[in-house]
Design an enzyme around this catalytic site. Structure first.
Site, short mmCIF file in Angstrom:
data_model
loop_
_atom_site.label_atom_id
_atom_site.label_comp_id
_atom_site.label_asym_id
_atom_site.label_seq_id
_atom_site.Cartn_x
_atom_site.Cartn_y
_atom_site.Cartn_z
N LYS A 25 -13.68 17.94 -60.28
CA LYS A 25 -14.34 17.69 -61.57
C LYS A 25 -14.34 18.94 -62.43
O LYS A 25 -14.28 20.08 -61.94
CB LYS A 25 -15.77 17.17 -61.37
CG LYS A 25 -16.71 18.10 -60.59
CD LYS A 25 -17.36 19.20 -61.42
CE LYS A 25 -18.28 20.09 -60.60
NZ LYS A 25 -18.64 21.35 -61.30
N ASP A 152 -23.45 17.07 -56.43
CA ASP A 152 -22.13 16.75 -57.00
C ASP A 152 -21.42 15.63 -56.25
O ASP A 152 -20.38 15.14 -56.70
CB ASP A 152 -21.21 17.98 -56.99
CG ASP A 152 -21.57 18.99 -58.08
OD1 ASP A 152 -22.26 18.61 -59.05
OD2 ASP A 152 -21.17 20.17 -57.95
#
Length: 322
Positions: A25, A152
């Protein structure tokens, strides 16, 4: 109860393997609040999954094991200190079984690079075990397990583009028109997420320190994503952790400058760093920027990627061979 306790275990767990691809990401926007009493920081972030993929294969086995190859793998633990290992234990515990799987991870996402590679691998293990063991655990339950592993991990399941709040684990899908093109510059070393957060706390506590203004609202970023226009998005990229990453690794200033000089629309430190993400106007521009940046001597290596891409997904098997 151990998987070996019942004589139906061998029937219940099919033989073979499942492979999952999972993206790294980039944080397009990362607003970091002050440190809370529990030690965490309230975050508002826009996650964006990019086409830098780790490949995680989980096989039936007699005992839990983990092996890693590829980008930075030699620096990673292959025991309970690894989030992927803990994901296997958590998933097995969730369904009351023993975590008897062999996990193999081919790394492409940089280690300690601010792209949530470890979190991605943990998410991939959850998805792979759900498929391998034919569990049918629903997506919302996988998300809850992911949130137990780290803030995350849920986004690595989710993929695409999402607004994250809380510690980043509460997600809302963001409408993104168009594909955005990126150049990712990997640093020679890594940065510890905990150290970067500690450094931003330290910098904010210094009365004579002038930091860039804190980010205020993700709304302009969300509007730019909905428009699909990289030129509109570029000036809005922001990261409250960037001053801390630059303080701990001053070479990142040169990297950020070199990327823009090479023709990127904008550059930002991804998450806690030290990977720098450069937004480009097109796929062709990204190749040109990547080529020039690779020759500038300001980073270890360069990758061209695009986003958004989907989260952790099982790779269809080309054959039924285990």
């Amino acid at each position: 109860m151990s998987a070996r306790d019942g004589n139906t275990a061998s029937e219940w767990v099919p033989t073979g393997s499942v492979t999952v691809r999972v993206p790294g990401k980039v944080n397009l926007y990362l607003d970091v609040g002050d440190r809370r009493d529990d030690g965490y920081h309230e975050l508002t972030t826009v996650f964006h999954a990019v086409s830098l993929l780790d490949e995680v294969t989980v096989r039936t086995a007699d005992i839990l094991s983990l092996e890693m190859t590829g980008e930075g793998a030699e620096s990673l633990p292959t025991d309970e200190r690894n989030l992927a290992w803990r994901a296997a234990e958590l998933m097995a515990d969730h369904v009351g079984r023993s975590p008897d799987v062999a996990i193999s991870i081919e790394k492409t996402i940089p280690v300690a690079g601010g792209m949530a590679g470890g979190s991605a691998d943990a998410a991939a293990v959850l998805v792979a075990m759900n498929s391998l063991w034919e569990l049918g655990v629903p997506r919302r339950d996988l998300h809850a397990l992911a949130a137990q592993l780290g803030s995350d991990v849920p986004f690595a399941l989710h993929g695409g583009t999402a607004l994250g709040t809380g510690r980043g684990e509460e997600l809302a899908t963001v409408l993104t028109r168009n594909t955005f093109h990126w150049v990712l510059a990997f640093s020679p070393g890594g940065l510890s997420t905990a150290k970067v957060f500690a450094e931003i706390d330290r910098l904010r506590a210094e009365e004579d320190r002038t930091l860039p203004p804190r980010l205020e609202s993700p709304e302009p970023v969300l509007a730019a994503l909905a428009s699909g226009d990289p030129a509109q998005l570029a000036p809005l990229l922001g990261n409250d952790l960037q001053p801390a990453a630059l303080s701990l690794d001053s070479t990142l200033r040169r990297t950020l400058r070199a990327g823009v000089d090479a023709g990127a629309l904008a550059g930002v430190v991804s998450g806690s760093g030290p990977t720098c993400a450069f937004l480009c106007g097109s796929a062709g521009a990204a190749v040109d920027v990547g080529t020039e940046l690779a020759g500038a001597g300001v980073c270890r290596t360069v990758r061209v990627a695009s986003g958004p891409v989907q989260g952790a997904r099982v790779v269809p098997s080309p054959s039924n061979a285990g």
